[in-house]
Design a protein around this motif. Sequence first.
Motif, PDB file in Angstrom:
ATOM      1  N   ILE A  68       0.831  -1.218   0.000  1.00 33.73           N
ATOM      2  CA  ILE A  68       0.000   0.000   0.000  1.00 33.73           C
ATOM      3  C   ILE A  68       0.863   1.263   0.000  1.00 33.73           C
ATOM      4  O   ILE A  68       0.446   2.307  -0.487  1.00 33.73           O
ATOM      5  N   TRP A  69       2.072   1.182   0.541  1.00 32.66           N
ATOM      6  CA  TRP A  69       2.934   2.361   0.659  1.00 32.66           C
ATOM      7  C   TRP A  69       3.669   2.705  -0.645  1.00 32.66           C
ATOM      8  O   TRP A  69       4.239   3.786  -0.758  1.00 32.66           O
ATOM      9  N   GLY A  70       3.666   1.823  -1.639  1.00 37.10           N
ATOM     10  CA  GLY A  70       4.489   1.986  -2.843  1.00 37.10           C
ATOM     11  C   GLY A  70       4.352   3.319  -3.549  1.00 37.10           C
ATOM     12  O   GLY A  70       5.338   4.033  -3.753  1.00 37.10           O
ATOM     13  N   SER A  71       3.159   3.692  -3.954  1.00 39.27           N
ATOM     14  CA  SER A  71       2.988   4.946  -4.706  1.00 39.27           C
ATOM     15  C   SER A  71       3.232   6.164  -3.825  1.00 39.27           C
ATOM     16  O   SER A  71       3.654   7.214  -4.313  1.00 39.27           O
ATOM     17  N   LEU A  72       2.972   6.032  -2.519  1.00 38.83           N
ATOM     18  CA  LEU A  72       3.241   7.157  -1.610  1.00 38.83           C
ATOM     19  C   LEU A  72       4.742   7.433  -1.535  1.00 38.83           C
ATOM     20  O   LEU A  72       5.167   8.588  -1.488  1.00 38.83           O
ATOM     21  N   VAL A 117      -2.738  -4.710   3.335  1.00 37.97           N
ATOM     22  CA  VAL A 117      -3.731  -3.666   3.563  1.00 37.97           C
ATOM     23  C   VAL A 117      -4.441  -3.378   2.243  1.00 37.97           C
ATOM     24  O   VAL A 117      -3.784  -3.117   1.231  1.00 37.97           O
ATOM     25  N   ALA A 118      -5.773  -3.423   2.269  1.00 36.40           N
ATOM     26  CA  ALA A 118      -6.555  -3.102   1.074  1.00 36.40           C
ATOM     27  C   ALA A 118      -6.807  -1.601   0.987  1.00 36.40           C
ATOM     28  O   ALA A 118      -6.863  -1.026  -0.094  1.00 36.40           O
ATOM     29  N   GLY A 119      -6.967  -0.942   2.138  1.00 43.50           N
ATOM     30  CA  GLY A 119      -7.189   0.496   2.175  1.00 43.50           C
ATOM     31  C   GLY A 119      -6.876   1.029   3.558  1.00 43.50           C
ATOM     32  O   GLY A 119      -6.972   0.292   4.543  1.00 43.50           O
ATOM     33  N   LEU A 120      -6.471   2.298   3.607  1.00 39.78           N
ATOM     34  CA  LEU A 120      -6.169   2.893   4.907  1.00 39.78           C
ATOM     35  C   LEU A 120      -6.394   4.384   4.910  1.00 39.78           C
ATOM     36  O   LEU A 120      -6.395   5.041   3.875  1.00 39.78           O
ATOM     37  N   CYS A 121      -6.623   4.886   6.111  1.00 37.49           N
ATOM     38  CA  CYS A 121      -6.789   6.310   6.346  1.00 37.49           C
ATOM     39  C   CYS A 121      -6.044   6.642   7.630  1.00 37.49           C
ATOM     40  O   CYS A 121      -6.472   6.267   8.720  1.00 37.49           O
ATOM     41  N   LEU A 122      -4.878   7.295   7.500  1.00 40.46           N
ATOM     42  CA  LEU A 122      -4.097   7.719   8.658  1.00 40.46           C
ATOM     43  C   LEU A 122      -4.603   9.064   9.131  1.00 40.46           C
ATOM     44  O   LEU A 122      -4.843   9.959   8.328  1.00 40.46           O
ATOM     45  N   MET A 123      -4.737   9.213  10.434  1.00 44.04           N
ATOM     46  CA  MET A 123      -5.297  10.430  11.006  1.00 44.04           C
ATOM     47  C   MET A 123      -4.249  11.158  11.850  1.00 44.04           C
ATOM     48  O   MET A 123      -3.502  10.527  12.577  1.00 44.04           O
ATOM     49  N   LYS A 124      -4.256  12.476  11.721  1.00 40.75           N
ATOM     50  CA  LYS A 124      -3.326  13.303  12.480  1.00 40.75           C
ATOM     51  C   LYS A 124      -4.087  14.485  13.078  1.00 40.75           C
ATOM     52  O   LYS A 124      -4.538  15.367  12.345  1.00 40.75           O
ATOM     53  N   PRO A 125      -4.222  14.525  14.413  1.00 37.24           N
ATOM     54  CA  PRO A 125      -4.857  15.690  15.037  1.00 37.24           C
ATOM     55  C   PRO A 125      -3.938  16.912  14.954  1.00 37.24           C
ATOM     56  O   PRO A 125      -2.728  16.793  15.152  1.00 37.24           O
ATOM     57  N   GLU A 126      -4.505  18.049  14.641  1.00 37.41           N
ATOM     58  CA  GLU A 126      -3.761  19.309  14.558  1.00 37.41           C
ATOM     59  C   GLU A 126      -4.608  20.422  15.169  1.00 37.41           C
ATOM     60  O   GLU A 126      -5.781  20.225  15.476  1.00 37.41           O
ATOM     61  N   THR A 127      -3.999  21.591  15.290  1.00 34.38           N
ATOM     62  CA  THR A 127      -4.711  22.770  15.774  1.00 34.38           C
ATOM     63  C   THR A 127      -4.521  23.892  14.763  1.00 34.38           C
ATOM     64  O   THR A 127      -3.409  24.110  14.291  1.00 34.38           O
ATOM     65  N   GLY A 128      -5.630  24.579  14.429  1.00 30.58           N
ATOM     66  CA  GLY A 128      -5.570  25.706  13.492  1.00 30.58           C
ATOM     67  C   GLY A 128      -5.083  26.947  14.188  1.00 30.58           C
ATOM     68  O   GLY A 128      -4.858  26.934  15.393  1.00 30.58           O
ATOM     69  N   PRO A 129      -4.857  28.027  13.479  1.00 28.05           N
ATOM     70  CA  PRO A 129      -5.322  28.243  12.109  1.00 28.05           C
ATOM     71  C   PRO A 129      -4.406  27.596  11.073  1.00 28.05           C
ATOM     72  O   PRO A 129      -3.185  27.597  11.209  1.00 28.05           O
ATOM     73  N   SER A 139      -3.834  12.216   6.813  1.00 28.24           N
ATOM     74  CA  SER A 139      -2.482  12.385   6.277  1.00 28.24           C
ATOM     75  C   SER A 139      -2.121  11.349   5.219  1.00 28.24           C
ATOM     76  O   SER A 139      -1.175  11.556   4.474  1.00 28.24           O
ATOM     77  N   SER A 140      -2.835  10.276   5.158  1.00 30.76           N
ATOM     78  CA  SER A 140      -2.729   9.320   4.050  1.00 30.76           C
ATOM     79  C   SER A 140      -4.096   8.684   3.888  1.00 30.76           C
ATOM     80  O   SER A 140      -4.675   8.201   4.857  1.00 30.76           O
ATOM     81  N   PHE A 141      -4.588   8.689   2.681  1.00 36.46           N
ATOM     82  CA  PHE A 141      -5.887   8.093   2.380  1.00 36.46           C
ATOM     83  C   PHE A 141      -5.685   7.315   1.100  1.00 36.46           C
ATOM     84  O   PHE A 141      -5.448   7.906   0.045  1.00 36.46           O
ATOM     85  N   LYS A 142      -5.745   5.995   1.176  1.00 40.70           N
ATOM     86  CA  LYS A 142      -5.343   5.190   0.020  1.00 40.70           C
ATOM     87  C   LYS A 142      -6.091   3.867  -0.004  1.00 40.70           C
ATOM     88  O   LYS A 142      -6.248   3.217   1.022  1.00 40.70           O
ATOM     89  N   VAL A 143      -6.534   3.478  -1.196  1.00 39.51           N
ATOM     90  CA  VAL A 143      -7.058   2.142  -1.456  1.00 39.51           C
ATOM     91  C   VAL A 143      -6.124   1.526  -2.497  1.00 39.51           C
ATOM     92  O   VAL A 143      -5.804   2.167  -3.501  1.00 39.51           O
ATOM     93  N   SER A 144      -5.664   0.308  -2.242  1.00 38.40           N
ATOM     94  CA  SER A 144      -4.711  -0.321  -3.161  1.00 38.40           C
ATOM     95  C   SER A 144      -5.360  -0.565  -4.523  1.00 38.40           C
ATOM     96  O   SER A 144      -6.581  -0.715  -4.630  1.00 38.40           O
ATOM     97  N   GLU A 145      -4.535  -0.590  -5.553  1.00 35.49           N
ATOM     98  CA  GLU A 145      -5.023  -0.775  -6.930  1.00 35.49           C
ATOM     99  C   GLU A 145      -5.886  -2.027  -7.047  1.00 35.49           C
ATOM    100  O   GLU A 145      -6.952  -1.993  -7.641  1.00 35.49           O
ATOM    101  N   LYS A 183      -3.058  15.244  -9.978  1.00 38.54           N
ATOM    102  CA  LYS A 183      -3.135  14.011 -10.770  1.00 38.54           C
ATOM    103  C   LYS A 183      -4.031  12.957 -10.120  1.00 38.54           C
ATOM    104  O   LYS A 183      -4.443  12.005 -10.770  1.00 38.54           O
ATOM    105  N   GLN A 184      -4.386  13.140  -8.856  1.00 36.86           N
ATOM    106  CA  GLN A 184      -5.232  12.182  -8.139  1.00 36.86           C
ATOM    107  C   GLN A 184      -6.707  12.575  -8.297  1.00 36.86           C
ATOM    108  O   GLN A 184      -7.456  12.703  -7.342  1.00 36.86           O
ATOM    109  N   ALA A 185      -7.115  12.726  -9.548  1.00 42.50           N
ATOM    110  CA  ALA A 185      -8.450  13.246  -9.868  1.00 42.50           C
ATOM    111  C   ALA A 185      -9.577  12.405  -9.279  1.00 42.50           C
ATOM    112  O   ALA A 185     -10.572  12.944  -8.789  1.00 42.50           O
ATOM    113  N   GLU A 186      -9.438  11.087  -9.299  1.00 45.62           N
ATOM    114  CA  GLU A 186     -10.486  10.218  -8.763  1.00 45.62           C
ATOM    115  C   GLU A 186     -10.649  10.435  -7.251  1.00 45.62           C
ATOM    116  O   GLU A 186     -11.762  10.527  -6.736  1.00 45.62           O
ATOM    117  N   LEU A 187      -9.546  10.545  -6.557  1.00 51.35           N
ATOM    118  CA  LEU A 187      -9.571  10.791  -5.112  1.00 51.35           C
ATOM    119  C   LEU A 187     -10.182  12.159  -4.812  1.00 51.35           C
ATOM    120  O   LEU A 187     -11.048  12.293  -3.947  1.00 51.35           O
TER     121      LEU A 187
END
Length: 153
Positions: free
Chosen positions: A15-19, A51-63, A75-81, A115-119
Amino acid sequence: MERVPIYQLSSEDPIWGSLRLDYPGFDDWLQKSKREHRMAWVVWGPDREAVAGLCLMKPETGPEFGMEGKLLKLSSFKVSERHRGFRYGELLMKAAFNSGYDEGFDWIYVTAFPKQAELISMFENFGFDEWPERKTNGELVLRKPLKASKEDW
């Protein structure tokens, strides 16, 4: 699907390859994220071999990017090909929204290369809008409020 600390995920998972290709220093970032015990929603492939798909989450504070308060960065949202077409992206999105609401975040956002138009289209279909300025590396910022503002009343 389950929520796991990313230190439980193999750094060698396909899953990490293209990233790795898109982000110089990706492996250092991944190791840092593992040390910080960041969490991810994961959809496993058959027999949990990858991993078929993943969504990594990172808490932050604005602004940040016109957002104030508590921010949840995907911070990463990916479904494998090989696992596309099973609506795993929608499952991950639902899990991210539920986490954001349950944990009291004001905004949720993600960055993506044009280039990630579908996403990008998927995020827009879920109500994300594009911040007018791009990041210095050319990424777009897509954001969505999780709490109503006075303008929404």
